[in-house]
Enzyme design. Structure first.
Site, PDB file in Angstrom:
ATOM      1  N   THR A  30       0.649  -1.277  -0.104  1.00 36.98           N
ATOM      2  CA  THR A  30       0.019   0.089   0.183  1.00 36.98           C
ATOM      3  C   THR A  30       1.265   1.019  -0.040  1.00 36.98           C
ATOM      4  O   THR A  30       1.506   1.303   0.818  1.00 36.98           O
ATOM      5  CB  THR A  30      -1.074  -0.066   1.212  1.00 36.98           C
ATOM      6  OG1 THR A  30      -1.675  -1.104   1.461  1.00 36.98           O
ATOM      7  CG2 THR A  30      -1.826   0.906   1.321  1.00 36.98           C
ATOM      8  N   ARG A  58     -12.759  -9.038  -4.293  1.00 44.60           N
ATOM      9  CA  ARG A  58     -12.962  -8.758  -2.791  1.00 44.60           C
ATOM     10  C   ARG A  58     -13.053  -6.962  -2.136  1.00 44.60           C
ATOM     11  O   ARG A  58     -11.902  -6.213  -2.955  1.00 44.60           O
ATOM     12  CB  ARG A  58     -11.588  -9.300  -1.909  1.00 44.60           C
ATOM     13  CG  ARG A  58     -11.541  -8.508  -0.711  1.00 44.60           C
ATOM     14  CD  ARG A  58      -9.890  -9.136  -0.177  1.00 44.60           C
ATOM     15  NE  ARG A  58      -9.190  -8.858   1.693  1.00 44.60           N
ATOM     16  CZ  ARG A  58      -8.697  -7.424   0.790  1.00 44.60           C
ATOM     17  NH1 ARG A  58      -7.787  -6.906   0.272  1.00 44.60           N
ATOM     18  NH2 ARG A  58      -7.939  -7.073   1.926  1.00 44.60           N
ATOM     19  N   VAL A  59     -13.028  -6.133  -1.409  1.00 44.49           N
ATOM     20  CA  VAL A  59     -13.122  -4.866  -1.223  1.00 44.49           C
ATOM     21  C   VAL A  59     -12.579  -4.447   0.152  1.00 44.49           C
ATOM     22  O   VAL A  59     -12.495  -5.419   0.598  1.00 44.49           O
ATOM     23  CB  VAL A  59     -14.674  -4.303  -0.688  1.00 44.49           C
ATOM     24  CG1 VAL A  59     -14.256  -2.639  -0.983  1.00 44.49           C
ATOM     25  CG2 VAL A  59     -14.913  -4.202  -2.421  1.00 44.49           C
ATOM     26  N   THR A  82      -2.091   1.274   6.224  1.00 45.13           N
ATOM     27  CA  THR A  82      -1.755  -0.842   5.482  1.00 45.13           C
ATOM     28  C   THR A  82      -1.797  -1.887   6.524  1.00 45.13           C
ATOM     29  O   THR A  82      -1.486  -1.777   8.089  1.00 45.13           O
ATOM     30  CB  THR A  82      -0.540  -0.442   4.961  1.00 45.13           C
ATOM     31  OG1 THR A  82      -0.388  -1.807   4.417  1.00 45.13           O
ATOM     32  CG2 THR A  82       0.459  -0.185   5.737  1.00 45.13           C
ATOM     33  N   GLY A  83      -2.295  -2.296   6.089  1.00 43.01           N
ATOM     34  CA  GLY A  83      -2.536  -3.628   6.805  1.00 43.01           C
ATOM     35  C   GLY A  83      -3.184  -5.067   6.330  1.00 43.01           C
ATOM     36  O   GLY A  83      -4.168  -5.037   5.087  1.00 43.01           O
ATOM     37  N   GLY A  85      -6.366  -6.031   5.529  1.00 45.10           N
ATOM     38  CA  GLY A  85      -7.805  -5.321   5.881  1.00 45.10           C
ATOM     39  C   GLY A  85      -9.056  -5.112   6.509  1.00 45.10           C
ATOM     40  O   GLY A  85      -9.767  -4.625   6.966  1.00 45.10           O
TER      41      GLY A  85
HETATM   42  N1  ASP Z   1      -5.229  -3.101   3.505  1.00 41.39           N
HETATM   43  C1  ASP Z   1      -4.674  -4.111   2.564  1.00 41.39           C
HETATM   44  C2  ASP Z   1      -6.078  -4.682   2.046  1.00 41.39           C
HETATM   45  O1  ASP Z   1      -6.419  -4.542   2.716  1.00 41.39           O
HETATM   46  C3  ASP Z   1      -3.201  -4.440   1.974  1.00 41.39           C
HETATM   47  C4  ASP Z   1      -2.041  -3.787   1.956  1.00 41.39           C
HETATM   48  O2  ASP Z   1      -2.643  -2.886   3.137  1.00 41.39           O
HETATM   49  O3  ASP Z   1      -1.676  -3.729   0.763  1.00 41.39           O
HETATM   50  O4  ASP Z   1      -6.157  -4.715   0.485  1.00 41.39           O
END
Ligand code: ASP
Length: 168
Positions: A30, A58-59, A82-83, A85
């Site tokens: 992200t 997926r959302v 980020t993480g 989700g």
């Molecule tokens: N938060 C993002 C998701 O779950 C993934 C990411 O942070 O790279 O889609």
């Protein structure tokens, strides 16, 4: 006889498996930004490719305002996350951090408390937070998060690992 067409040699083997988590952590792809202007107006933006091997359709948390992204002039806070989700959605991470700041927490304390909460339900990741006074915070429960900060009065600072103070 016509010249032999140039042939490509065999592809070099990848030095790593693209689908495998490196060492003990996953990398989240992200890109996020939070900002405040000279009038105290806050903004947040987040862009992601989602999670590796995600389900079709997926959302994630990124486009859900209040989960992975949130900014409120009234709360004096902007967040990009980020993480994992699914957990950031369940914990409404970005909105919760702004509620905590509106209730008087510093941006760092608000971010740390919320990352602890998302960690307690099984989520991994981090946030960048901007307050209305231009004070920012980073918080993560992973070993690192690529991050940087710059302002009209301070030089650019960057950091990767969680225990680096460079971009605090
Ligand atoms: N938060 C993002 C998701 O779950 C993934 C990411 O942070 O790279 O889609």
């Amino acid at each position: 006889a016509p010249a032999e067409p140039a042939r490509l040699g065999p592809a070099a083997p990848l030095a790593f498996n693209l689908n495998e988590a490196p060492l003990d952590e996953r990398k989240f792809g992200t890109v996020g930004a939070v900002a405040v202007d000279s009038q105290g107006r806050l903004a947040a933006a987040t862009s992601t490719g989602g999670m590796t091997a995600k389900r079709w359709g997926r959302v994630g948390d990124v486009p859900i305002i209040g989960a992975g992204t949130y900014a409120s002039n009234a709360d004096g806070c902007a967040v990009s996350a980020t993480g994992s989700g699914e957990y950031f959605i369940r914990a409404t991470v970005a909105r919760d951090i702004c509620r905590r700041t509106a209730e008087g927490a510093t941006v760092q304390a608000a971010a740390d408390a919320e990352i602890a909460e998302v960690g307690s339900i099984g989520g991994d990741g981090g946030v960048i937070v901007m307050g209305k006074d231009g004070v920012h915070a980073f918080s993560m429960n992973t070993s690192g998060m690529y991050r940087g900060a710059v302002s009209s009065t301070s030089p650019a600072r960057v950091a990767i690992y969680g225990d680096e103070e460079g971009a605090r």
